[in-house]
Design a protein around this motif. Structure first.
Motif, PDB file in Angstrom:
ATOM      1  N   UNK A   1       0.856  -1.203   0.000  1.00 24.45           N
ATOM      2  CA  UNK A   1       0.000   0.000   0.000  1.00 24.45           C
ATOM      3  C   UNK A   1       0.884   1.243   0.000  1.00 24.45           C
ATOM      4  N   UNK A   3       2.032   4.914   0.913  1.00 20.70           N
ATOM      5  CA  UNK A   3       1.865   5.714   2.127  1.00 20.70           C
ATOM      6  C   UNK A   3       1.368   7.084   1.746  1.00 20.70           C
ATOM      7  N   UNK A  24      -2.080  19.535  16.355  1.00 20.58           N
ATOM      8  CA  UNK A  24      -2.748  18.261  16.658  1.00 20.58           C
ATOM      9  C   UNK A  24      -3.165  17.559  15.362  1.00 20.58           C
ATOM     10  N   UNK A  27      -0.109  16.027  13.855  1.00 24.96           N
ATOM     11  CA  UNK A  27       0.272  14.805  14.579  1.00 24.96           C
ATOM     12  C   UNK A  27      -0.632  13.647  14.143  1.00 24.96           C
ATOM     13  N   UNK A  28      -1.929  13.903  14.069  1.00 24.00           N
ATOM     14  CA  UNK A  28      -2.838  12.815  13.687  1.00 24.00           C
ATOM     15  C   UNK A  28      -2.649  12.392  12.231  1.00 24.00           C
ATOM     16  N   UNK A  31       1.378  10.618  12.424  1.00 28.12           N
ATOM     17  CA  UNK A  31       1.987   9.822  13.503  1.00 28.12           C
ATOM     18  C   UNK A  31       2.068   8.327  13.164  1.00 28.12           C
ATOM     19  N   UNK A  32       1.074   7.806  12.446  1.00 24.47           N
ATOM     20  CA  UNK A  32       1.094   6.358  12.166  1.00 24.47           C
ATOM     21  C   UNK A  32       2.306   5.944  11.318  1.00 24.47           C
ATOM     22  N   UNK A  35       5.458   6.156  13.417  1.00 26.75           N
ATOM     23  CA  UNK A  35       5.536   5.071  14.410  1.00 26.75           C
ATOM     24  C   UNK A  35       5.962   3.762  13.739  1.00 26.75           C
ATOM     25  N   UNK A  36       5.376   3.483  12.576  1.00 26.82           N
ATOM     26  CA  UNK A  36       5.735   2.247  11.864  1.00 26.82           C
ATOM     27  C   UNK A  36       7.203   2.249  11.442  1.00 26.82           C
ATOM     28  N   UNK A  40       9.947  -0.536  12.600  1.00 19.78           N
ATOM     29  CA  UNK A  40      10.747  -1.306  11.650  1.00 19.78           C
ATOM     30  C   UNK A  40      12.237  -1.067  11.862  1.00 19.78           C
ATOM     31  N   UNK A  49       8.027   4.207  20.209  1.00 22.41           N
ATOM     32  CA  UNK A  49       7.222   5.260  20.827  1.00 22.41           C
ATOM     33  C   UNK A  49       8.105   6.451  21.230  1.00 22.41           C
ATOM     34  N   UNK A  52       8.769   8.318  18.111  1.00 23.79           N
ATOM     35  CA  UNK A  52       7.555   9.042  17.716  1.00 23.79           C
ATOM     36  C   UNK A  52       7.419  10.343  18.510  1.00 23.79           C
ATOM     37  N   UNK A  53       7.531  10.242  19.816  1.00 20.67           N
ATOM     38  CA  UNK A  53       7.362  11.429  20.657  1.00 20.67           C
ATOM     39  C   UNK A  53       8.462  12.458  20.395  1.00 20.67           C
ATOM     40  N   UNK A  56       8.020  14.454  17.055  1.00 16.08           N
ATOM     41  CA  UNK A  56       7.075  15.571  17.045  1.00 16.08           C
ATOM     42  C   UNK A  56       7.504  16.688  17.997  1.00 16.08           C
ATOM     43  N   UNK A 154       9.522  -0.178   2.473  1.00 13.89           N
ATOM     44  CA  UNK A 154       8.499  -0.329   3.507  1.00 13.89           C
ATOM     45  C   UNK A 154       7.600   0.915   3.539  1.00 13.89           C
TER      46      UNK A 154
END
Lengths: 203, 89
Positions: A1, A3, A24, A27-28, A31-32, A35-36, A40, A49, A52-53, A56, A154
């Motif tokens: 798929x 991205x 916000x 971030x939404x 973020x996915x 994170x992926x 990986x 995590x 990720x934090x 941002x 990926x």
């Protein structure tokens, strides 16, 4: 798929003006995939995590440095890659991602495994064990190859965006991608070679 | 890939990524296809490299979202807890 995160309309002006609702939304929106990428690269949820934090937090701090020449996602990936490298290098000697050495030649990666596993049934190749073998092979890739492979194969960035994210030339990205793929192929060939032999013994 | 009969094998290797990605020109594709029709080792390398890339892409699916608790902690860390509305998807 692919991205594609269907390019959400994030307003840079609003972000720079400190609009928290807009941040916000940023971030939404992103973020996915970040994170992926961390999962990986680092292979565990806690480190992913953290990355990720920190990505941002860093993005928020350095918004004024983002000139909008690359896409927001490429910019965030670049931060996330650097954050991941920091995690990977905890307690390890520094390795530069842009190291160009004489081994950047595909010839060093000449195939040695000629097991014809490509025609094995899909339910074996995509089984839990098969996926674990693939994950292990990815984790075994040297850092500078893994970065390129993860962004291109990926996260499905273009060669150009991968190069931009890592600060490499496009031809360097292509060479490293080839080496990564050949390395994975070798490792999977060993794994499936053993499986095929095992089945012969069991028959 | 023994040296004597397989002088084309190495040049094939350099085009392998572009070939499996479908980014190689028609003429080079024909050269590769001609070569792998005669060279079993290279045929296997091409097939299994393509399969490797296919497996990577197949194992990418489905693209999972962010786990709720990870999103909660992220928003709190960024002082964005006020905006922790459910994701509208």
């Amino acid at each position: 798929m692919i991205e594609t995160i269907s390019k959400p309309d994030i307003s840079l002006e609003a972000l720079r003006a400190g609009d928290r609702a807009e941040f916000a939304r940023l971030v939404d929106s992103y973020s996915a995939p970040i994170y992926r990428l961390g999962l990986r690269m680092l292979g565990n949820e806690q480190d992913a995590e953290d990355v990720l934090q920190n990505t941002f937090l860093s993005a928020f701090t350095h918004l004024s440095n983002f000139e909008g020449r690359s896409s927001v996602l490429t910019w965030l990936y670049r931060i996330a890659v650097n954050e991941s490298l920091m995690v990977m290098r905890r307690g390890k000697p520094e390795v530069n991602i842009d190291d160009t050495d004489s081994s950047d030649e595909a010839e060093d990666f000449s195939p040695t495994q000629f097991v014809d596993w490509g025609a094995l049934p899909e339910d074996m190749l995509l089984s839990v064990e098969g996926k674990q073998a693939l994950d292990r092979a990815i984790q075994n890739l040297p850092e500078n190859l893994r970065m390129v492979f993860l962004l291109r194969d990926i996260q499905e960035l273009s060669i150009k965006d991968t190069a931009e994210t890592l600060g490499l030339t496009e031809s360097n990205v292509k060479v490293r991608l080839l080496r990564a793929r050949l390395s994975l192929r070798e490792q999977l060939s060993v794994y499936y070679g053993e499986r095929i032999n095992q089945e012969k013994i069991n028959d | 890939m023994t040296e004597s009969t397989h002088s084309n094998c190495k040049s094939l290797l350099g085009s392998l990524s572009d070939y499996v990605d479908g980014d190689l020109g028609a003429e080079l594709c024909r050269e590769i296809e001609k070569h792998i029709a005669e060279c079993e080792d290279c045929r296997i390398v091409v097939d299994t490299t393509r399969k490797t890339v296919d497996l990577v892409h197949a194992s990418n699916l489905p693209q999972t979202g962010l786990p709720d608790e990870v999103r909660d902690r992220l928003f709190k860390r960024l002082n964005l807890a006020d905006y922790l509305k459910p994701v509208s998807q």
